[in-house]
Write a protein that holds these residues in place. Sequence first.
Motif, PDB file in Angstrom:
ATOM      1  N   VAL C  38      -4.722  -7.662  -7.811  1.00 10.96           N
ATOM      2  CA  VAL C  38      -3.724  -6.860  -7.104  1.00 10.96           C
ATOM      3  C   VAL C  38      -3.363  -7.533  -5.773  1.00 10.96           C
ATOM      4  N   THR C  39      -4.378  -8.056  -5.095  1.00 10.15           N
ATOM      5  CA  THR C  39      -4.103  -8.738  -3.830  1.00 10.15           C
ATOM      6  C   THR C  39      -3.162  -9.916  -4.046  1.00 10.15           C
ATOM      7  N   ILE C  40      -3.461 -10.700  -5.061  1.00 12.78           N
ATOM      8  CA  ILE C  40      -2.599 -11.859  -5.324  1.00 12.78           C
ATOM      9  C   ILE C  40      -1.182 -11.413  -5.613  1.00 12.78           C
ATOM     10  N   PHE C  41      -1.084 -10.375  -6.423  1.00 15.48           N
ATOM     11  CA  PHE C  41       0.240  -9.881  -6.770  1.00 15.48           C
ATOM     12  C   PHE C  41       1.042  -9.527  -5.517  1.00 15.48           C
ATOM     13  N   PHE C  42       0.381  -8.794  -4.601  1.00 13.89           N
ATOM     14  CA  PHE C  42       1.118  -8.379  -3.411  1.00 13.89           C
ATOM     15  C   PHE C  42       1.335  -9.524  -2.427  1.00 13.89           C
ATOM     16  N   LEU C  43       0.409 -10.482  -2.426  1.00 19.62           N
ATOM     17  CA  LEU C  43       0.631 -11.644  -1.572  1.00 19.62           C
ATOM     18  C   LEU C  43       1.925 -12.318  -1.961  1.00 19.62           C
ATOM     19  N   ILE C  44       2.200 -12.306  -3.270  1.00 18.87           N
ATOM     20  CA  ILE C  44       3.416 -12.979  -3.742  1.00 18.87           C
ATOM     21  C   ILE C  44       4.653 -12.115  -3.521  1.00 18.87           C
ATOM     22  N   THR C  45       4.542 -10.816  -3.904  1.00 21.23           N
ATOM     23  CA  THR C  45       5.763 -10.012  -3.936  1.00 21.23           C
ATOM     24  C   THR C  45       6.045  -9.236  -2.663  1.00 21.23           C
ATOM     25  N   PHE C  51      -0.322  -7.693   4.781  1.00 19.00           N
ATOM     26  CA  PHE C  51      -1.650  -8.270   4.975  1.00 19.00           C
ATOM     27  C   PHE C  51      -1.924  -8.697   6.417  1.00 19.00           C
ATOM     28  N   THR C  52      -1.158  -8.144   7.339  1.00 17.83           N
ATOM     29  CA  THR C  52      -1.582  -8.244   8.731  1.00 17.83           C
ATOM     30  C   THR C  52      -2.676  -7.211   8.935  1.00 17.83           C
ATOM     31  N   LEU C  53      -3.349  -7.298  10.084  1.00 16.24           N
ATOM     32  CA  LEU C  53      -4.422  -6.343  10.333  1.00 16.24           C
ATOM     33  C   LEU C  53      -3.918  -4.905  10.248  1.00 16.24           C
ATOM     34  N   SER C  54      -2.758  -4.645  10.860  1.00 16.10           N
ATOM     35  CA  SER C  54      -2.288  -3.266  10.842  1.00 16.10           C
ATOM     36  C   SER C  54      -1.888  -2.858   9.430  1.00 16.10           C
ATOM     37  N   GLY C  55      -1.355  -3.794   8.671  1.00 16.08           N
ATOM     38  CA  GLY C  55      -0.988  -3.481   7.297  1.00 16.08           C
ATOM     39  C   GLY C  55      -2.209  -3.132   6.471  1.00 16.08           C
ATOM     40  N   ILE C  56      -3.267  -3.911   6.645  1.00 19.36           N
ATOM     41  CA  ILE C  56      -4.480  -3.668   5.873  1.00 19.36           C
ATOM     42  C   ILE C  56      -5.071  -2.311   6.228  1.00 19.36           C
ATOM     43  N   ILE C  57      -5.116  -2.047   7.531  1.00 15.91           N
ATOM     44  CA  ILE C  57      -5.659  -0.741   7.933  1.00 15.91           C
ATOM     45  C   ILE C  57      -4.784   0.371   7.413  1.00 15.91           C
ATOM     46  N   VAL C 329      -2.232  -0.205  -4.521  1.00 13.81           N
ATOM     47  CA  VAL C 329      -1.069  -0.144  -5.400  1.00 13.81           C
ATOM     48  C   VAL C 329      -0.116   0.943  -4.921  1.00 13.81           C
ATOM     49  N   VAL C 330      -0.653   2.106  -4.540  1.00 15.00           N
ATOM     50  CA  VAL C 330       0.217   3.211  -4.131  1.00 15.00           C
ATOM     51  C   VAL C 330       1.024   2.830  -2.894  1.00 15.00           C
ATOM     52  N   ILE C 331       0.339   2.262  -1.913  1.00 19.49           N
ATOM     53  CA  ILE C 331       1.050   1.927  -0.676  1.00 19.49           C
ATOM     54  C   ILE C 331       1.828   0.625  -0.828  1.00 19.49           C
ATOM     55  N   GLY C 332       1.276  -0.271  -1.642  1.00 13.00           N
ATOM     56  CA  GLY C 332       1.835  -1.620  -1.705  1.00 13.00           C
ATOM     57  C   GLY C 332       3.287  -1.703  -2.098  1.00 13.00           C
ATOM     58  N   LEU C 333       3.679  -0.867  -3.039  1.00 11.48           N
ATOM     59  CA  LEU C 333       5.046  -1.004  -3.534  1.00 11.48           C
ATOM     60  C   LEU C 333       6.071  -0.851  -2.415  1.00 11.48           C
ATOM     61  N   THR C 334       5.695  -0.046  -1.424  1.00 11.43           N
ATOM     62  CA  THR C 334       6.616   0.177  -0.315  1.00 11.43           C
ATOM     63  C   THR C 334       6.919  -1.134   0.410  1.00 11.43           C
ATOM     64  N   TYR C 335       5.963  -2.044   0.394  1.00 13.61           N
ATOM     65  CA  TYR C 335       6.160  -3.324   1.066  1.00 13.61           C
ATOM     66  C   TYR C 335       6.996  -4.303   0.245  1.00 13.61           C
ATOM     67  N   THR C 336       7.213  -3.984  -1.028  1.00 18.62           N
ATOM     68  CA  THR C 336       7.946  -4.921  -1.868  1.00 18.62           C
ATOM     69  C   THR C 336       9.405  -4.521  -1.921  1.00 18.62           C
ATOM     70  N   GLY C 337      10.201  -5.350  -2.510  1.00 21.54           N
ATOM     71  CA  GLY C 337      11.627  -5.060  -2.566  1.00 21.54           C
ATOM     72  C   GLY C 337      12.044  -4.295  -3.810  1.00 21.54           C
ATOM     73  N   PHE C 338      11.058  -3.831  -4.598  1.00 26.10           N
ATOM     74  CA  PHE C 338      11.439  -3.149  -5.826  1.00 26.10           C
ATOM     75  C   PHE C 338      12.131  -1.826  -5.536  1.00 26.10           C
TER      76      PHE C 338
ATOM     77  N   ALA E 176       7.330  -1.110   8.374  1.00 28.50           N
ATOM     78  CA  ALA E 176       6.881  -2.468   8.656  1.00 28.50           C
ATOM     79  C   ALA E 176       7.627  -3.485   7.816  1.00 28.50           C
ATOM     80  N   SER E 177       7.980  -3.103   6.586  1.00 26.83           N
ATOM     81  CA  SER E 177       8.567  -4.121   5.722  1.00 26.83           C
ATOM     82  C   SER E 177      10.077  -4.219   5.895  1.00 26.83           C
ATOM     83  N   ASP E 178      10.666  -3.257   6.542  1.00 27.06           N
ATOM     84  CA  ASP E 178      12.101  -3.369   6.790  1.00 27.06           C
ATOM     85  C   ASP E 178      12.391  -3.013   8.251  1.00 27.06           C
TER      86      ASP E 178
END
Lengths: 272, 272, 369, 369, 284
Positions: C38-45, C51-57, C329-338, E176-178
């Motif tokens: 999952v980490t790799i997936f989000f690192l890419i997308t 994956f900054t400190l604040s993002g991780i927290i 996964v729940v929070i991650g999608l928000t960071y992606t462009g999907f 953060a992302s936008d």
Amino acid sequence: MTDDTKFHHGDAPETAPIVEMKNIEKHFGNIIALAGVSFDVRPGECHCLLGDNGAGKSTFIKTMSGVHKPTKGEIHFEGRPMSFDSPRDAMEAGIATVFQDLAMIPLMSVTRNFFMGREPTKGSGPFKRMDVDRMNQTTMDGMRSMGINLRAPDQAVGTLSGGERQTVAIARAVHFGAKVLILDEPTSALGVRQTSNVLATIDKVRKQGIGVVFISHNVRHALAVGDRFTVLNRGKTLGTAKRGDISPEELQDLMAGGQEMAQLEGSLGGTV
Amino acid sequence: MTDDTKFHHGDAPETAPIVEMKNIEKHFGNIIALAGVSFDVRPGECHCLLGDNGAGKSTFIKTMSGVHKPTKGEIHFEGRPMSFDSPRDAMEAGIATVFQDLAMIPLMSVTRNFFMGREPTKGSGPFKRMDVDRMNQTTMDGMRSMGINLRAPDQAVGTLSGGERQTVAIARAVHFGAKVLILDEPTSALGVRQTSNVLATIDKVRKQGIGVVFISHNVRHALAVGDRFTVLNRGKTLGTAKRGDISPEELQDLMAGGQEMAQLEGSLGGTV
Amino acid sequence: MTDTTPQAVVDERLKSESFGARLMKRPELGAIAGVILVTIFFLITADPAMFTLSGIINFMTPAAQLGILAIGAAMLMIGGEFDLSIGSMVAFSGLFFAAATVTFGMPLIVAIPATFLFSAAVGSLNGFIVIRSGLPSFIVTLAFLFILRGLSLVGLKLATGGSTQLRGVRDAIEGDWLAPIFSGDAFGGMFAWLAERGLVETFNNGAPKVPGLPIEIVWFVIIALLATWVLLRTPAGNWIFAAGGDANAATNSGVPVRRVKISLFMVTACCAALVAIITVMDAGSTDARRGFQKEFEAIIAAVIGGCLLTGGYGSAVGAFFGAIIFGMVVIGLTYTGFDQDWFQVFLGGMLLIAVLFNNAIRKRVTGER
Amino acid sequence: MTDTTPQAVVDERLKSESFGARLMKRPELGAIAGVILVTIFFLITADPAMFTLSGIINFMTPAAQLGILAIGAAMLMIGGEFDLSIGSMVAFSGLFFAAATVTFGMPLIVAIPATFLFSAAVGSLNGFIVIRSGLPSFIVTLAFLFILRGLSLVGLKLATGGSTQLRGVRDAIEGDWLAPIFSGDAFGGMFAWLAERGLVETFNNGAPKVPGLPIEIVWFVIIALLATWVLLRTPAGNWIFAAGGDANAATNSGVPVRRVKISLFMVTACCAALVAIITVMDAGSTDARRGFQKEFEAIIAAVIGGCLLTGGYGSAVGAFFGAIIFGMVVIGLTYTGFDQDWFQVFLGGMLLIAVLFNNAIRKRVTGER
Amino acid sequence: QNIIVVSHGQANDPFWSVVKNGVDEAARQTGADVDYRAPETFDMVAMSQLIDAAVNQEPDGLVVSIPDADALGPSIERAVSAGIPVISMNSGSDVAAELGAELHVGQSEFDAGKAAGERLAEMGGTNALCVNQEVGNVSLDLRCSGFEEGFGGAVTVLPTSNDPSEIESKVAAALASDESVDTIMALGASTAGEPSVAAAKNSGRDILVASFDLSASFLESIVAGDAAFAIDQQQFLQGYLPVVFLAMNARYGLVPGGDVPSGPNLVTQEKAEQVIDLSAQGIR
Ligand SMILES: Nc1ncnc2c1ncn2[C@@H]1O[C@H](COP(=O)(O)OP(=O)(O)OP(=O)(O)O)[C@@H](O)[C@H]1O
Ligand SMILES: Nc1ncnc2c1ncn2[C@@H]1O[C@H](COP(=O)(O)OP(=O)(O)OP(=O)(O)O)[C@@H](O)[C@H]1O
Ligand SMILES: [Mg+2]
Ligand SMILES: [Mg+2]
């Protein structure tokens, strides 16, 4: 008691029995598994419980070790009336049992199964923890003394062979058997070497003053270690005989409920 | 093969074997359960598979009946190379097995367990249904012929006694055994009468031309019905002997892996 | 004879086993493969901000809250039972705690133990009914799911005079010396110090983006370690595995199965109470929908982490990683462009892929089948 | 010797058993006690309108919709697996069906088989992944819970151009000859006739209160009978019990466990599709929340009806009564004067009491323990 | 008199609990016997069954919300044909008359969203998040699409659960992302609004936050200037008025002659202070 039995009743006790069960009955719904069975075990004796399949042997010893509550009847432990609420109570009183279904957890390791419910600990207060090394060591030793060399003490019991698994249960009961040791067909899945070890072990613990209840379908095994023999049939006692008072053929006949057996060629001697 | 064995190799086959297994190996993760075992069964013979606990007997017959896929080695069935994908395939080829763990569903009734996977039906089209009466009748008859009188065919297998349960598995295998019948310690939980019935049954089906594989720890049972004897030790074959070429004591010695046995008082004769 | 040394230390029936294989056999570590995937997936997308400190927290905070519940649920599942009432328990003990502080003005030193005691009592009631009736815990705790949720609503309306939100907790606990243990951020000083030295990102005004480590993450880690210790190193842990593996066999071997199971219900309820206390103190309020469906998510996290629904197998560390996977996964999608409409498809797909991957890796490494 | 007649017909080891005891031993009938209890409760507390014909039909309608799902879920549970995706499946196949009729204008004779085929395909995909990966079905179907729910949303937005509600099904299927089999009321003529003769209550304006027997009730009964027949009287039924009781033992005894399980997943999905078709046709519309949490309710109904979560035990008739209990409790509150705020407390309490009562009665009658 | 209210919102939903408080208040004042019923989730099929159940009891009046006219239409028509006076509230203003309802009390969710969107655009918003805590709930979806239309700029729907800490994290992640997001529209004050305010504050950016419905804490944020405004439908009236109307109708045959719009009503910094207490009591 029926009249045509060749049984002699056991003599009056030399020592007081540890456990004495009187007129035990056990019903499961509409099924009557035990219809009044009396039985006792004395220190230092091996009392064999024999009988045909479905006679009620396992059900009987389960009432003795606290698994079932008898529907009727009395249990005396060291002279006092006693009713075990759970197997744990019975264990704490000093009764250790090898159940026919072994009572093992397949997903757990051999060591964890061995000490299940009575784990030795070290440290104290919040740092009290299981003494894993000692547990592993005891397990490997116990198994070895029964003739099984385990690959590793953390193998899951579910992956052991039938005989290996049975040996774990026996070694466990022997380790914890303080006053009474109940063995329900302990040698059924064992190899010849392991069997002879178990029989020798029974002899050894008996000499230490522990009372042994030994269930078997093998007349020769029973005669090899038994001091007294009680035969059950269809939920009732046929009687109790002392060693030397009964011949193997008579005993076998009683165990079969008196019914005819198939005639066999081959090298079976008088007994199956 | 080690050199000091007293075994004679079995003679060249008189009839072609039904199942022939060559150099079977089976690994579970890092555990080597079988390290190259060869074995065959011919029509009308009873081939005993003997060996110490954990020798690999059950694992071996499980590869024969399609439960495990061998890690290495070949299986020939009636001369053709064969690889069973599931126990169902093996059954359809005519191999019936009594597994050591019996492969029964405790919550289901005796009848349903008996016919599990091969239910007889009546009626046709959308009205095709199980022939319950015939199933019950067959079950009760099969059990009775092994010496067990069931109370009712709809009792759950989980509430049967150990021996009763084992008898269900044996009666089932005998009923469905078409070409090969594999029995993994079938008599371990049986009473004397039931045991003698099972041994007699083995003799009977063998006379009908069925090949029987019989696993036992009881030397006397093996010698009573066996035509050939193969001994396993720690995942390897020690060799195969024909009936009459080997004495009970020699056989017992091999089964114990050549190790010393505990000395016992009592009425055990030469064999345990 | 080949075998004449029964005490032989090296057994010829064992192949040597790689270090990786030995590691992967532990149920604790099964879920790690999923975390990595999952980490790799989000690192890419995903946006690098994830994956900054604040993002991780940011994603660890909900993961920690879920994880505390998941560890409780995992222990109970290992012990062979379910508790579907934990989500409602969060709402109910949240209400209890908020009412204690706001309505009755208790100090935390009274309110917090009272909340735990109270939750444990409800948990033991659950357990008691399950044990005594012999009914599946699924149905019993399901009844409590409804009952506790309903009581939360009724209680809230009572406490507020009609609203479904009870607020003012933050004012009520202002200055209480126990507050920092259950709310806010830990190690605030350290983070400020790090920010000064530029080791933590800062806002333009120089304040660190991350004021500290949210306290729930600290609790999460402590509880995971504690649960692991109990499960692997204490007799109680052995009893839990035994009770879940086969309650009958365990009883027959002398394990006090009833006592174990009731205690587990109490532990689970206390985990719910802890989450309730933390979230109520952080949010300053509680409402009738708190913890909605958290029982479900907790079980999901435990199962991702390798617990068997049938009991007797699993680990606290697995639940730990399971909660992290789920949170990520729940929070991650928000960071992606999907497109966010695809959120659920994505969530389901990621969960499935993560567990399939876990499983494939484990089989591969340990050579099963 | 006492025993010289081995073929003896009467066994002295059996006590005679009352008729009641023999009945209660069947898992099918366990839930009846609960139905009776709940009925008595509402007879006392509820508006008498609840037990008029129209009232009964009113609570039987949701019970029937739930029950169709519950019977599918029960069969799958007996076979040892879960399907958490049925609720989402209702939404998804509802969307599929609605889009087929409205957007693509297919006649029902095409749309309905297509919907079933499609659902069965999704079901078999579920089953295939479970079987191939060996993962618990809980986690696999959970993933599909999210995926299908998400796809429904996406699909709806696509089909409607942005809305989450697709309407107009009623117009699209107007006059289709297949419609009466999946929507509306059966035996309408009979009810009108009965109403004329005053045997069915009428509204003040003379229209019968009950225009007919809602078609889902007919389906519910048919499916319950069919499932019972399959479970008790066919080899497939035997295989289902065996596969759920112990998949390993079943495989070793020659039961095609994989085939059985995959088929069960397909059956369950088809039950969901049936409910979707019926409700979409009745409602004339579908939306993204259809069937929300129905998987949960279906499992509840099956468990109330005596199914074991561990598999291998249960019955279709049990699920039938379980669904009726659940339906009755949910709708019943409307007929009582209880405040809606207490609804969940009430629901949970009733469920708990009903199953406890069931259990107590069964133990009592069969003399267990 | 006996009046039954069937809505599509659960009793523990903050919005609907206010509606229910209105119903209870009206019941107290008129002395009518009023029951409030709602399905456990947004479920049109279950709701139509609840309406049927209500009709079976032949009440003196029925209040319904109509989020899906197709699904609920037949049940409502059945009530009307059975001679039960029906008043619709909250949603369904467009179809109420058609289905035979006496009148409609409420405000279209879509219009409310549109009004909010226009206002935020005026205040300078260009790129907005619409935080939806229950995707698929048609009335929430309508709020979002109304907002989208009124706002005009870029709108991203952010689907979340009901859990405040998850919402806070998700909003923080979206911010953060936008970097260009400058507006947040939350669809519920206590569930989505309060965490959105917290996330916006933590981001250190200047972000406009607005919310549907009211909650005391959110109102405090408005007072403090952390949030822009809240949109209030005055849903208390949506519960209160229909019951009063129906009671009057049953008693004296009186009924108003047209629909009653209950909102929208923007609560901004000036007004917020006054309503905090009412909100804390579940009246606004
Ligand atoms: N829980 C139960 N419910 C119903 N019947 C039971 C139950 N347990 C045992 N029985 C019945 O009681 C009888 C006695 O069983 P038991 O297991 O005591 O026999 P056993 O003497 O140990 O036989 P074996 O030698 O085959 O082990 C059997 O006929 C069995 O079917
Ligand atoms: N699934 C498994 N995973 C790991 N090890 C296994 C597995 N199955 C069997 N073994 C190991 O393989 C060895 C052979 O087991 P097997 O059951 O074939 O012995 P056996 O000859 O039948 O013994 P017994 O006479 O005691 O039944 C044992 O040492 C056992 O621990
Ligand atoms: Mg027995
Ligand atoms: Mg074996």
